[in-house]
Scaffold this motif. Structure first.
Motif, PDB file in Angstrom:
ATOM      1  N   SER A  23       0.851  -1.298   0.030  1.00  0.00           N
ATOM      2  CA  SER A  23      -0.134  -0.082   0.026  1.00  0.00           C
ATOM      3  C   SER A  23       0.730   1.381  -0.171  1.00  0.00           C
ATOM      4  N   LEU A  24       2.001   1.171   0.516  1.00  0.00           N
ATOM      5  CA  LEU A  24       2.976   2.539   0.617  1.00  0.00           C
ATOM      6  C   LEU A  24       3.403   2.780  -0.705  1.00  0.00           C
ATOM      7  N   ILE A  25       3.696   1.813  -1.596  1.00  0.00           N
ATOM      8  CA  ILE A  25       4.185   1.931  -2.889  1.00  0.00           C
ATOM      9  C   ILE A  25       3.016   2.560  -4.085  1.00  0.00           C
ATOM     10  N   PHE A  26       1.800   2.017  -3.281  1.00  0.00           N
ATOM     11  CA  PHE A  26       0.564   2.442  -4.253  1.00  0.00           C
ATOM     12  C   PHE A  26       0.371   3.802  -4.040  1.00  0.00           C
ATOM     13  N   LYS A  27       0.288   4.190  -2.759  1.00  0.00           N
ATOM     14  CA  LYS A  27       0.151   5.586  -2.275  1.00  0.00           C
ATOM     15  C   LYS A  27       1.329   6.529  -2.746  1.00  0.00           C
ATOM     16  N   LEU A  28       2.542   6.072  -2.859  1.00  0.00           N
ATOM     17  CA  LEU A  28       3.813   7.020  -3.432  1.00  0.00           C
ATOM     18  C   LEU A  28       3.333   7.140  -4.782  1.00  0.00           C
ATOM     19  N   ILE A  29       2.724   6.053  -5.548  1.00  0.00           N
ATOM     20  CA  ILE A  29       2.648   6.331  -6.961  1.00  0.00           C
ATOM     21  C   ILE A  29       1.389   7.322  -7.288  1.00  0.00           C
ATOM     22  N   ALA A  30       0.674   7.270  -6.444  1.00  0.00           N
ATOM     23  CA  ALA A  30      -0.596   8.124  -6.745  1.00  0.00           C
ATOM     24  C   ALA A  30      -0.409   9.616  -6.327  1.00  0.00           C
ATOM     25  N   ILE A  82      17.706  -9.800   3.823  1.00  0.00           N
ATOM     26  CA  ILE A  82      17.201  -8.559   3.402  1.00  0.00           C
ATOM     27  C   ILE A  82      15.946  -8.573   4.333  1.00  0.00           C
ATOM     28  N   THR A  83      15.527  -7.455   5.092  1.00  0.00           N
ATOM     29  CA  THR A  83      14.484  -7.577   6.254  1.00  0.00           C
ATOM     30  C   THR A  83      13.497  -6.917   5.199  1.00  0.00           C
ATOM     31  N   LYS A  84      12.119  -7.053   5.977  1.00  0.00           N
ATOM     32  CA  LYS A  84      10.835  -6.467   5.317  1.00  0.00           C
ATOM     33  C   LYS A  84      11.201  -5.084   5.136  1.00  0.00           C
ATOM     34  N   GLU A  85      11.705  -4.253   6.200  1.00  0.00           N
ATOM     35  CA  GLU A  85      11.656  -2.854   6.264  1.00  0.00           C
ATOM     36  C   GLU A  85      12.695  -2.313   4.985  1.00  0.00           C
ATOM     37  N   GLU A  86      13.996  -3.249   5.106  1.00  0.00           N
ATOM     38  CA  GLU A  86      14.982  -2.944   3.788  1.00  0.00           C
ATOM     39  C   GLU A  86      14.575  -3.233   2.557  1.00  0.00           C
ATOM     40  N   GLU A  87      13.706  -4.263   2.441  1.00  0.00           N
ATOM     41  CA  GLU A  87      12.831  -4.271   0.894  1.00  0.00           C
ATOM     42  C   GLU A  87      12.199  -3.391   0.801  1.00  0.00           C
ATOM     43  N   GLU A  88      11.313  -2.917   1.602  1.00  0.00           N
ATOM     44  CA  GLU A  88      10.383  -1.704   1.389  1.00  0.00           C
ATOM     45  C   GLU A  88      11.322  -0.574   1.120  1.00  0.00           C
ATOM     46  N   SER A 136       8.148   6.550   6.748  1.00  0.00           N
ATOM     47  CA  SER A 136       8.043   5.490   6.167  1.00  0.00           C
ATOM     48  C   SER A 136       9.173   5.442   5.328  1.00  0.00           C
ATOM     49  N   LEU A 137       9.702   6.381   4.725  1.00  0.00           N
ATOM     50  CA  LEU A 137      10.809   6.462   3.858  1.00  0.00           C
ATOM     51  C   LEU A 137      12.228   6.828   4.609  1.00  0.00           C
ATOM     52  N   THR A 138      12.519   6.561   5.805  1.00  0.00           N
ATOM     53  CA  THR A 138      13.536   6.704   6.318  1.00  0.00           C
ATOM     54  C   THR A 138      14.838   5.741   5.800  1.00  0.00           C
ATOM     55  N   THR A 139      14.191   4.450   5.631  1.00  0.00           N
ATOM     56  CA  THR A 139      15.191   3.605   5.420  1.00  0.00           C
ATOM     57  C   THR A 139      15.572   3.788   3.908  1.00  0.00           C
ATOM     58  N   ALA A 140      14.680   4.098   2.959  1.00  0.00           N
ATOM     59  CA  ALA A 140      14.854   4.452   1.541  1.00  0.00           C
ATOM     60  C   ALA A 140      15.903   5.541   1.508  1.00  0.00           C
ATOM     61  N   ILE A 141      15.829   6.535   2.150  1.00  0.00           N
ATOM     62  CA  ILE A 141      16.679   7.723   1.979  1.00  0.00           C
ATOM     63  C   ILE A 141      17.999   7.398   2.484  1.00  0.00           C
ATOM     64  N   LYS A 142      18.326   6.357   3.631  1.00  0.00           N
ATOM     65  CA  LYS A 142      19.546   6.072   3.745  1.00  0.00           C
ATOM     66  C   LYS A 142      20.235   5.263   2.812  1.00  0.00           C
ATOM     67  N   ILE A 143      19.415   4.452   2.138  1.00  0.00           N
ATOM     68  CA  ILE A 143      19.882   3.571   1.097  1.00  0.00           C
ATOM     69  C   ILE A 143      20.218   4.361  -0.214  1.00  0.00           C
ATOM     70  N   PHE A 144      19.395   5.490  -0.590  1.00  0.00           N
ATOM     71  CA  PHE A 144      19.766   6.607  -1.667  1.00  0.00           C
ATOM     72  C   PHE A 144      20.758   7.249  -1.250  1.00  0.00           C
ATOM     73  N   LYS A 145      21.124   7.459  -0.026  1.00  0.00           N
ATOM     74  CA  LYS A 145      22.283   8.376   0.042  1.00  0.00           C
ATOM     75  C   LYS A 145      23.463   7.576   0.305  1.00  0.00           C
ATOM     76  N   GLY A 146      23.584   6.426   0.198  1.00  0.00           N
ATOM     77  CA  GLY A 146      24.520   5.259   0.548  1.00  0.00           C
ATOM     78  C   GLY A 146      24.909   5.308   2.049  1.00  0.00           C
ATOM     79  N   GLU A 147      24.127   5.723   2.829  1.00  0.00           N
ATOM     80  CA  GLU A 147      24.440   5.599   4.409  1.00  0.00           C
ATOM     81  C   GLU A 147      23.917   4.356   5.215  1.00  0.00           C
ATOM     82  N   HIS A 148      23.226   3.550   4.220  1.00  0.00           N
ATOM     83  CA  HIS A 148      22.903   2.319   5.005  1.00  0.00           C
ATOM     84  C   HIS A 148      24.166   1.336   5.143  1.00  0.00           C
ATOM     85  N   PRO A 149      24.203   0.598   6.372  1.00  0.00           N
ATOM     86  CA  PRO A 149      25.323  -0.266   6.796  1.00  0.00           C
ATOM     87  C   PRO A 149      25.641  -1.236   5.484  1.00  0.00           C
TER      88      PRO A 149
END
Length: 409
Positions: A23-30, A82-88, A136-149
């Motif tokens: 549903s999060l991806i659906f809402k972002l697309i919308a 890959i955890t559910k949080e990391e997947e999202e 909800s996008l905190t992990t996504a931002i870390k991944i995008f910025k290359g800051e995720h461990p």
């Protein structure tokens, strides 16, 4: 009465049916800021060369999300955690990685908002959406910025063999009809693995990597750096430059309020903040095309001719050389134009100019594509390949061009 279910799949010409994972991806697309990507062309003005190249950043983003789902599935089957949080986070990061693109994508990246990359604007969008979606996008931002461990998560989003490139090469090849650029994205994905927290390609995927790099080289020379495409993009940039010049001199030009704002206000990464995102979100290809259609009837000779060149596809002539352009040839073209029209030196430079193009399919010194051998040793793709010409792909090829009017402007 039975209520219809919300859209849960897309029918994509490349991959077939694409599922929306949650549903999060659906809402972002919308989100309106994401829906705007439907009006941002993936390949700028390349349709002036390849008539089918009318696909959008929206197509590309959805395709990337689909490939990321495949990548997660493949890695989990190989016991990569890959955890559910990391997947999202991966899905959100890849879905929004290009949300900061302006009209005509790369063609005008620094023409509307100077000195601000689309990656920076994408990050601002993600941070704004993160607030709206309660973190909800905190992990996504870390991944995008290359800051995720887990570094391989960022490599899936941004590297020399990432999900982004796997989609756009295959997609651009499909819509342009340039078969040399077609790659087997699915085959490459099945070769993904992770060693020491880094993304690697299993040895049996080396030939797919070779084809990927060759396809990238072909696509740059035949499509992205096609001489007609170069001329069209340079004219597009010149149109905005001239319009800004006229506005700064007090002249009025009809265009959308958002476009006029960015033409009258010079912003950089320090001054472009989240407050400007709402205005930027109003900009798309329609604003530029509408303005160009209007401006071709202005009294200004330069702006009028530049716009009509794009609208009617009567572009400048271009010559590409292996060596720097002889200044005498540039001056000769400028003198010819000066005799024909009463133009100043600065105005002539809109019609006679030179530039440089570069093509490097692979950079051995930045985020290497690593191959996992049977003995567990990791080596660079160039060293693992028995293709001698693959080493050549790591060398930067530089060419020089000159643009000037044909018989008449």
């Amino acid at each position: 009465m039975i209520k219809s279910k919300k859209l849960e799949i897309f029918n994509d010409p490349i991959y077939g049916f694409i599922n929306i994972p949650n549903s999060l991806i659906f809402k972002l697309i919308a989100e309106p800021s994401f829906q705007r990507l439907r009006r941002i062309s993936q390949m700028g003005l390349s349709y002036l060369v390849y008539p089918g190249a009318h696909h959008t950043r929206f197509h590309h983003a959805i395709g990337c999300m689909h490939l990321m789902q495949h990548a997660v599935q493949v890695l989990r089957l190989k016991d990569v955690t890959i955890t559910k949080e990391e997947e999202e986070g991966l899905y959100c990061a890849i879905l929004l990685h290009d949300i900061g693109h302006g009209p005509f994508s790369h063609a005008m990246e620094h023409a509307i908002v100077e000195g601000v990359s689309h990656e920076h604007i994408s990050l601002l969008y993600m941070e704004k959406l993160n607030k709206e979606f309660n973190g909800s996008l905190t992990t996504a931002i870390k991944i995008f910025k290359g800051e995720h461990p887990k570094k391989f998560l960022n490599q899936l989003v941004s590297s020399q063999l990432d999900i982004d490139r796997l989609d756009y090469l295959k997609r651009d090849s499909f819509y342009t009809g340039v078969a040399e650029g077609n790659i087997n994205s699915e085959r490459l994905l099945t070769m993904f693995n992770v060693v020491d927290n880094k993304l690697v390609i299993e040895k049996k995927g080396i030939y797919s990597v070779e084809k990927f790099l060759m396809a990238r080289r072909f696509m740059y020379w035949q499509v992205y750096l096609h001489k007609t495409g170069i001329v069209a993009e340079q004219l597009l940039i010149s149109v905005l430059k001239r319009a800004k010049e006229l506005l700064s001199n007090g002249e009025d030009l009809n265009c959308s309020a958002s476009l006029k704002f960015f033409m009258q206000n010079k912003l950089d990464e320090n001054t472009f903040t989240s407050e400007h995102l709402d205005r930027f979100a109003q900009l798309d290809d329609v604003d530029i095309l509408s303005a160009i259609k209007e401006w071709q009837y202005t009294d200004d000779f330069v702006l009028s001719r530049l716009c009509s060149m794009i609208i009617n596809r009567k572009l400048l002539h271009i010559k590409i050389k292996n060596n720097p352009i002889d200044p005498k040839k540039v001056q000769k073209q400028k003198l010819f134009l000066k005799k024909k029209y009463d133009l100043s030196e600065s105005e002539i430079e809109y019609f006679v100019f030179e530039g440089v193009i570069e093509n490097q399919a692979y950079n051995q010194h930045n985020q290497n594509i690593n191959i996992l051998r049977d003995n567990g040793k990791i080596v660079d793709a160039i060293l693992a390949s028995d293709q001698l010409n693959l080493k050549t792909l790591s060398k930067k090829v530089t060419k020089y061009y000159i643009c000037y009017p044909k018989l008449s402007v």
